[in-house]
Design a protein around this motif. Structure first.
Motif, PDB file in Angstrom:
ATOM      1  N   GLY A 135      10.743  -9.389  -5.044  1.00 35.34           N
ATOM      2  CA  GLY A 135      10.878  -8.485  -3.906  1.00 35.34           C
ATOM      3  C   GLY A 135       9.684  -7.579  -3.664  1.00 35.34           C
ATOM      4  O   GLY A 135       9.730  -6.715  -2.777  1.00 35.34           O
ATOM      5  N   LEU A 136       8.600  -7.774  -4.410  1.00 38.32           N
ATOM      6  CA  LEU A 136       7.443  -6.895  -4.256  1.00 38.32           C
ATOM      7  C   LEU A 136       6.753  -7.115  -2.913  1.00 38.32           C
ATOM      8  O   LEU A 136       6.264  -6.173  -2.294  1.00 38.32           O
ATOM      9  N   ILE A 137       6.711  -8.356  -2.446  1.00 41.79           N
ATOM     10  CA  ILE A 137       6.105  -8.658  -1.148  1.00 41.79           C
ATOM     11  C   ILE A 137       7.210  -8.847  -0.118  1.00 41.79           C
ATOM     12  O   ILE A 137       8.101  -9.671  -0.297  1.00 41.79           O
ATOM     13  N   GLU A 138       7.140  -8.069   0.950  1.00 38.76           N
ATOM     14  CA  GLU A 138       8.135  -8.147   2.010  1.00 38.76           C
ATOM     15  C   GLU A 138       7.549  -8.782   3.267  1.00 38.76           C
ATOM     16  O   GLU A 138       6.371  -8.582   3.586  1.00 38.76           O
ATOM     17  N   THR A 139       8.391  -9.532   3.965  1.00 42.81           N
ATOM     18  CA  THR A 139       8.000 -10.089   5.256  1.00 42.81           C
ATOM     19  C   THR A 139       8.428  -9.124   6.358  1.00 42.81           C
ATOM     20  O   THR A 139       9.570  -8.647   6.374  1.00 42.81           O
ATOM     21  N   VAL A 140       7.490  -8.813   7.249  1.00 46.03           N
ATOM     22  CA  VAL A 140       7.809  -8.008   8.426  1.00 46.03           C
ATOM     23  C   VAL A 140       7.893  -8.976   9.594  1.00 46.03           C
ATOM     24  O   VAL A 140       6.880  -9.544  10.024  1.00 46.03           O
ATOM     25  N   ARG A 141       9.074  -9.183  10.089  1.00 42.21           N
ATOM     26  CA  ARG A 141       9.330 -10.244  11.061  1.00 42.21           C
ATOM     27  C   ARG A 141       8.411 -10.159  12.270  1.00 42.21           C
ATOM     28  O   ARG A 141       8.212  -9.081  12.846  1.00 42.21           O
ATOM     29  N   SER A 142       7.841 -11.300  12.625  1.00 42.63           N
ATOM     30  CA  SER A 142       6.960 -11.475  13.791  1.00 42.63           C
ATOM     31  C   SER A 142       5.614 -10.770  13.647  1.00 42.63           C
ATOM     32  O   SER A 142       4.807 -10.793  14.573  1.00 42.63           O
ATOM     33  N   ILE A 143       5.358 -10.148  12.485  1.00 47.08           N
ATOM     34  CA  ILE A 143       4.094  -9.435  12.313  1.00 47.08           C
ATOM     35  C   ILE A 143       3.306  -9.974  11.124  1.00 47.08           C
ATOM     36  O   ILE A 143       2.229 -10.540  11.264  1.00 47.08           O
ATOM     37  N   GLY A 144       3.859  -9.809   9.913  1.00 45.60           N
ATOM     38  CA  GLY A 144       3.106 -10.233   8.738  1.00 45.60           C
ATOM     39  C   GLY A 144       3.783  -9.849   7.440  1.00 45.60           C
ATOM     40  O   GLY A 144       5.001 -10.027   7.303  1.00 45.60           O
ATOM     41  N   TYR A 145       3.012  -9.251   6.530  1.00 48.27           N
ATOM     42  CA  TYR A 145       3.511  -8.965   5.189  1.00 48.27           C
ATOM     43  C   TYR A 145       3.046  -7.591   4.710  1.00 48.27           C
ATOM     44  O   TYR A 145       2.040  -7.059   5.183  1.00 48.27           O
ATOM     45  N   ARG A 146       3.807  -7.051   3.749  1.00 51.39           N
ATOM     46  CA  ARG A 146       3.404  -5.810   3.104  1.00 51.39           C
ATOM     47  C   ARG A 146       3.843  -5.813   1.652  1.00 51.39           C
ATOM     48  O   ARG A 146       4.793  -6.528   1.278  1.00 51.39           O
ATOM     49  N   LEU A 147       3.137  -5.034   0.862  1.00 46.03           N
ATOM     50  CA  LEU A 147       3.504  -4.855  -0.542  1.00 46.03           C
ATOM     51  C   LEU A 147       4.339  -3.587  -0.613  1.00 46.03           C
ATOM     52  O   LEU A 147       3.887  -2.509  -0.239  1.00 46.03           O
ATOM     53  N   TRP A 148       5.574  -3.727  -1.082  1.00 45.04           N
ATOM     54  CA  TRP A 148       6.506  -2.597  -1.099  1.00 45.04           C
ATOM     55  C   TRP A 148       6.952  -2.358  -2.540  1.00 45.04           C
ATOM     56  O   TRP A 148       7.826  -3.045  -3.060  1.00 45.04           O
ATOM     57  N   PRO A 149       6.342  -1.359  -3.211  1.00 48.49           N
ATOM     58  CA  PRO A 149       6.632  -1.143  -4.633  1.00 48.49           C
ATOM     59  C   PRO A 149       7.948  -0.471  -4.927  1.00 48.49           C
ATOM     60  O   PRO A 149       8.278  -0.237  -6.091  1.00 48.49           O
ATOM     61  N   GLY A 150       8.735  -0.162  -3.915  1.00 46.87           N
ATOM     62  CA  GLY A 150      10.019   0.490  -4.154  1.00 46.87           C
ATOM     63  C   GLY A 150       9.887   1.994  -4.110  1.00 46.87           C
ATOM     64  O   GLY A 150       8.814   2.548  -3.804  1.00 46.87           O
ATOM     65  N   PRO A 151      10.966   2.695  -4.439  1.00 46.62           N
ATOM     66  CA  PRO A 151      10.959   4.162  -4.340  1.00 46.62           C
ATOM     67  C   PRO A 151       9.986   4.788  -5.323  1.00 46.62           C
ATOM     68  O   PRO A 151       9.632   4.222  -6.331  1.00 46.62           O
TER      69      PRO A 151
END
Length: 241
Positions: free
Chosen positions: A225-241
Motif C-alpha cells: 500500500g505504499l504506492i497509491e494510484t490516483v485515478r486518471s492522473i498517476g501515482y504517489r508515495l503515501w507513507p501513512g499517518p
C-alpha cells in the motif's frame, strides 16, 4: 581520478569506437567543444579505462570486437550511473529498447552529424549532472523505506536499523526515487515517463506495468500500500499517518 581543478578544460568523455575515422571525428568535435577525451577500441579496454578514469560520459558503440557494447553497458551499470550514449549503425528498435532498458541515457544511429552528437552529450550531461563526492546527498527516508540516490539502491529498514535491499531494476529504482523525492505528491504518468524513461517513447501502460512490479516487490518486503494510484492522473508515495 584526481580532483578536477579550474584549469581542467572540461568534462571527460570516453569514446569507445573501433572505426578510427569515426573516433577521430568524434574526438575532434568533443575537444573543440571544450571536453577532454580518451579512446578505446574494444570492450575490454573500454572497461579498463572506465575503471581507471571514471569519465563523466561514455559514447559507446554497440558492435565492438572482444565484447559487445551492450555487455559493456551492463558492466558499467552494475556499479555506476555514469551517463552512456549508445552508438550503432543499425536503426533497430529492438536494440534501442534493449539498451535503454538497461540504462543507456541516449542513442544515436550512424551516419550522424558530429555536431548533433556533441549537442546530445551536453544535453545528457546537463540532465544527469553528478554532484561532487563532497556534497553526497543523504539517503531519502520515507517510513521504513530508504532510497540512496548515490548508491543507486533502495532498502527497507527494521526497528533495529537493519537494512534489507530491494531487488529493483534500474527503471523501478528511478520510479521509486522519483516518488520518494516528494512523498504524498501525485506524479502524472507523463511526468514519470519524462523523468524515469526520457528516451524510451514509453506509453502510459508501460509505466503502469513497471509500477505494478514495483508494488509487488514492496509488498513482498512488507510495504504493502505504499504506492497509491490516483485515478486518471498517476501515482504517489503515501507513507501513512
Amino acid at each position: 581520478m584526481p580532483p578536477r581543478t579550474a584549469s581542467d578544460p572540461g568534462p571527460l568523455a570516453l569514446v569507445v569506437e573501433d572505426e578510427s575515422g569515426i573516433a577521430d571525428i568524434l574526438v575532434a568535435y568533443l575537444q573543440r567543444d571544450g571536453m577532454r577525451t580518451q579512446r578505446a577500441v574494444d570492450g575490454p579496454s573500454a572497461l579498463r579505462l572506465f575503471g581507471q578514469l571514471r569519465p563523466d560520459i561514455v559514447l559507446l558503440d554497440i558492435h565492438l570486437p572482444g565484447m559487445d557494447g551492450v555487455d559493456v553497458l551492463k558492466a558499467i551499470r552494475s556499479d555506476s550511473d555514469t551517463p552512456v550514449i549508445m552508438v550503432t549503425a543499425l536503426a533497430d528498435d529492438v536494440d534501442k529498447l534493449l539498451s535503454l532498458r538497461m540504462g543507456a541515457d541516449d542513442y544515436v544511429v550512424k551516419p550522424f552529424s558530429p555536431a548533433e552528437v556533441v549537442a546530445r552529450v551536453r544535453a545528457v550531461l546537463r540532465r544527469t549532472g553528478a554532484r561532487p563526492a563532497e556534497t553526497r546527498a543523504a539517503p531519502i527516508r520515507v517510513g521504513r523505506l530508504v532510497v540512496d540516490m548515490e548508491a543507486h539502491g533502495a532498502s527497507t529498514v527494521d526497528d533495529d536499523g537493519t537494512l534489507h535491499p530491494l531487488p529493483l531494476t534500474l527503471t523501478e529504482f528511478r520510479l521509486l526515487a522519483c516518488l520518494a523525492s516528494q512523498p504524498r505528491r501525485c506524479f502524472s504518468r507523463s511526468h514519470l515517463i519524462e523523468t524515469c524513461l526520457p528516451e524510451s517513447d514509453a506509453l502510459d501502460r508501460v509505466i503502469d506495468s513497471h509500477l505494478s512490479k514495483l508494488r509487488r516487490k514492496l509488498q513482498d518486503a512488507g510495504q504493502e500500500g505504499l504506492i497509491e494510484t490516483v485515478r486518471s492522473i498517476g501515482y504517489r508515495l503515501w507513507p501513512g499517518p
